[in-house]
Design a protein around this motif. Structure first.
Motif, PDB file in Angstrom:
ATOM      1  N   SER A 142      -9.191  13.165  -4.507  1.00  0.00           N
ATOM      2  CA  SER A 142      -7.993  12.804  -5.282  1.00  0.00           C
ATOM      3  C   SER A 142      -7.881  11.298  -5.449  1.00  0.00           C
ATOM      4  CB  SER A 142      -6.729  13.365  -4.613  1.00  0.00           C
ATOM      5  OG  SER A 142      -6.374  12.612  -3.457  1.00  0.00           O
ATOM      6  N   LYS A 143      -8.322  10.540  -4.451  1.00  0.00           N
ATOM      7  CA  LYS A 143      -8.275   9.080  -4.549  1.00  0.00           C
ATOM      8  C   LYS A 143      -9.254   8.584  -5.610  1.00  0.00           C
ATOM      9  CE  LYS A 143      -6.704   8.446   0.212  1.00  0.00           C
ATOM     10  NZ  LYS A 143      -7.046   7.966   1.574  1.00  0.00           N
ATOM     11  N   LYS A 144     -10.415   9.215  -5.698  1.00  0.00           N
ATOM     12  CA  LYS A 144     -11.376   8.869  -6.749  1.00  0.00           C
ATOM     13  C   LYS A 144     -10.821   9.239  -8.125  1.00  0.00           C
ATOM     14  CE  LYS A 144     -15.374   9.743  -3.740  1.00  0.00           C
ATOM     15  NZ  LYS A 144     -16.558  10.625  -3.531  1.00  0.00           N
ATOM     16  N   ASN A 199      -1.362  11.401   3.679  1.00  0.00           N
ATOM     17  CA  ASN A 199      -2.506  10.492   3.779  1.00  0.00           C
ATOM     18  C   ASN A 199      -2.781  10.085   5.221  1.00  0.00           C
ATOM     19  OD1 ASN A 199      -4.022   9.008   1.321  1.00  0.00           O
ATOM     20  ND2 ASN A 199      -2.108   9.922   0.614  1.00  0.00           N
ATOM     21  N   TRP A 243      -6.102  14.508 -11.135  1.00  0.00           N
ATOM     22  CA  TRP A 243      -5.701  13.745  -9.949  1.00  0.00           C
ATOM     23  C   TRP A 243      -4.593  14.461  -9.186  1.00  0.00           C
ATOM     24  CZ3 TRP A 243      -1.768   9.303 -10.801  1.00  0.00           C
ATOM     25  CH2 TRP A 243      -1.296   8.831  -9.569  1.00  0.00           C
ATOM     26  N   ILE A 256       1.255   4.574  -2.465  1.00  0.00           N
ATOM     27  CA  ILE A 256       1.433   5.928  -1.925  1.00  0.00           C
ATOM     28  C   ILE A 256       2.895   6.113  -1.525  1.00  0.00           C
ATOM     29  CG2 ILE A 256       0.706   7.535  -0.130  1.00  0.00           C
ATOM     30  CD1 ILE A 256      -1.910   5.886   0.023  1.00  0.00           C
ATOM     31  N   CYS A 284      -7.689   9.429  -8.949  1.00  0.00           N
ATOM     32  CA  CYS A 284      -6.612   8.476  -9.271  1.00  0.00           C
ATOM     33  C   CYS A 284      -7.202   7.214  -9.889  1.00  0.00           C
ATOM     34  CB  CYS A 284      -5.821   8.139  -8.012  1.00  0.00           C
ATOM     35  SG  CYS A 284      -4.551   6.876  -8.250  1.00  0.00           S
ATOM     36  N   SER A 308       0.811  -1.222   0.000  1.00  0.00           N
ATOM     37  CA  SER A 308       0.000   0.000   0.000  1.00  0.00           C
ATOM     38  C   SER A 308       0.841   1.267   0.000  1.00  0.00           C
ATOM     39  CB  SER A 308      -0.921   0.006   1.228  1.00  0.00           C
ATOM     40  OG  SER A 308      -0.140  -0.053   2.419  1.00  0.00           O
ATOM     41  N   GLU A 315      -4.505  16.384  -5.361  1.00  0.00           N
ATOM     42  CA  GLU A 315      -3.493  16.050  -4.352  1.00  0.00           C
ATOM     43  C   GLU A 315      -2.744  17.294  -3.904  1.00  0.00           C
ATOM     44  OE1 GLU A 315      -2.016  11.419  -5.001  1.00  0.00           O
ATOM     45  OE2 GLU A 315      -0.729  13.070  -5.615  1.00  0.00           O
TER      46      GLU A 315
END
Length: 407
Positions: free
Chosen positions: A303-305, A330, A260, A322, A307, A142, A264
């Motif tokens: 930003s995660k969506k 994060n 994206w 990450i 990405c 991760s 961030e």
């Protein structure tokens, strides 16, 4: 029933344009014989075919070999364009997209060949920057540890790539006639090149922020400035890409990448701005700080969506683990947003009129593309053969017919 070969889905940390490579031409020597010095013709043909062969055999992964061949080939092309000869329309240069083999562009112009060569050099440099930030074991963890040296090397490569593209706009594009410029594919037009330039500077700033986060000497104000600078660059990139009419296929994926990274960067900018405001002693400062932290938390989720949308867009890519500054943010952003909201909850209730998200500060942008100039003509031009009389295409045709051995 045989098993299908598992498709390798690439990981994108640095956005790289699609790689265009030359299409092999077996007639190059025949066309140029008697028009250019023999040594120059042989080298042009040999190097161009070498670039084709290496690019196709390795999928563009043999970056050092390709860059060396491209630089030597470019010095030969510069020699052609600096001479007073009427051969601009004598040779038809063909280039294709390496990923799917589509032959998208075919132009009779030596400056276009220069343009394409330098664009390929920039693309390979961005590819190298991406590769040094990707774990060699391709683990699916991760998060990821990227060394400081890797980030510094990536910054240098990003500035180098931006320098190549800046040269294209400044010194090469002006030599292409309007009809050729109008026929350039969208990913080769000026607006798209400008977008990639400022995007490269944005990602260079992203590396600098990652280095600052790891450094004990980097102040909070430095981190905020870097986050705000990255945001400004990405805003410029979005503006450039919006005017390029390149919103389909790979152009759409490019725009999704910018969205994206923009989200961030904005999350990081609001987070660091909130920490700066929270140093104040007035209730308004703390309320503004909480507004920044909550905005940062929402932007981080968005930003995660973004990405995921980028990765699923064709061509599909793997989401990178990450790393860098975002690895720290994060964890920190949700934690600080929750803690400060609870800490100053009573103030938020008492002073609801002060709950206004403050504007982010603007800073002068610090990163610039590395200066790159066209090379000097290849040494092959400095020969006695340069006494040759330059011939027009019609004269060269007569020369070729007379030279045919009929026995």
């Amino acid at each position: 029933m045989g098993w299908k070969k598992k498709k390798n889905i690439p990981e994108v940390t640095i956005f790289v344009p699609e790689l265009r490579v030359p299409v092999r031409s077996d007639d190059l020597q025949k066309i140029l014989r008697g028009v250019l010095p023999t040594e120059v013709v042989d080298k042009i043909s040999c190097l161009r075919n070498q670039i084709v062969l290496v690019a196709e055999d390795t999928g563009g992964s043999a970056i050092p070999d390709l860059q060396q061949a491209l630089e030597e080939y470019l010095s030969l092309l510069v020699g052609v364009n600096r001479k007073e000869c009427e051969i601009q329309k004598l040779v038809e240069f063909k280039w294709k997209n390496l990923s799917d083999g589509r032959q998208e562009v075919c132009v009779q112009n030596w400056w276009f060949e220069v343009y394409s060569v330098i664009h390929m050099m920039a693309t390979l440099t961005l590819t190298e920057a991406n590769s040094i930030l990707i774990s060699k074991d391709q683990s699916t963890g991760s998060d990821r540890i990227v060394s400081s040296d890797s980030m510094r090397n990536a910054v240098e490569l990003l500035l180098k790539a931006a320098g190549y593209l800046e040269l294209l706009i400044r010194d090469v594009l002006i030599h292409l006639p309007p009809d050729i410029r109008s026929r350039l594919p969208n990913d080769l037009n000026e607006s798209t090149l400008e977008a990639i330039i400022v995007q490269a500077l944005a990602q260079g700033t992203e590396m600098q922020l990652g280095l600052a986060v790891e450094s004990r000497n980097a102040t909070l104000s430095v981190k905020r400035r870097l986050a705000c600078e990255q945001l400004s660059y990405l805003g410029q990139a979005h503006c450039c890409l919006s005017t390029s009419n390149n919103n389909q296929g790979y152009g759409k994926k490019h725009m999704l990448f910018i969205k994206w990274k923009y989200l961030e960067a904005k999350a990081a900018a609001y987070y660091y701005n909130g920490l700066m405001l929270d140093k104040g002693t007035e209730p308004a400062s703390h309320i503004s700080a909480v507004c920044c932290f909550l905005a940062a938390e929402n932007l981080l989720a968005e930003s995660k969506k973004a990405c995921l949308s980028f990765c699923l867009a064709v061509p599909v890519t793997r989401p990178p683990p990450i790393w860098g500054a975002m690895k720290n943010l994060n964890k920190k952003i949700p934690e600080i947003a929750s803690r400060k909201s609870q800490m100053y909850g009573y103030l938020m209730e008492q002073e609801k009129g002060l709950q206004i998200l403050p504007d982010l500060p603007e800073f002068q942008l610090s990163l610039k593309p590395e200066d790159y100039q066209l090379p000097e003509p290849h040494l092959a031009w400095d020969t006695e053969n340069m006494e040759i009389t330059w011939q027009t295409p019609n004269e060269q045709l007569v020369y070729s017919e007379d030279d045919i051995d009929i026995n």
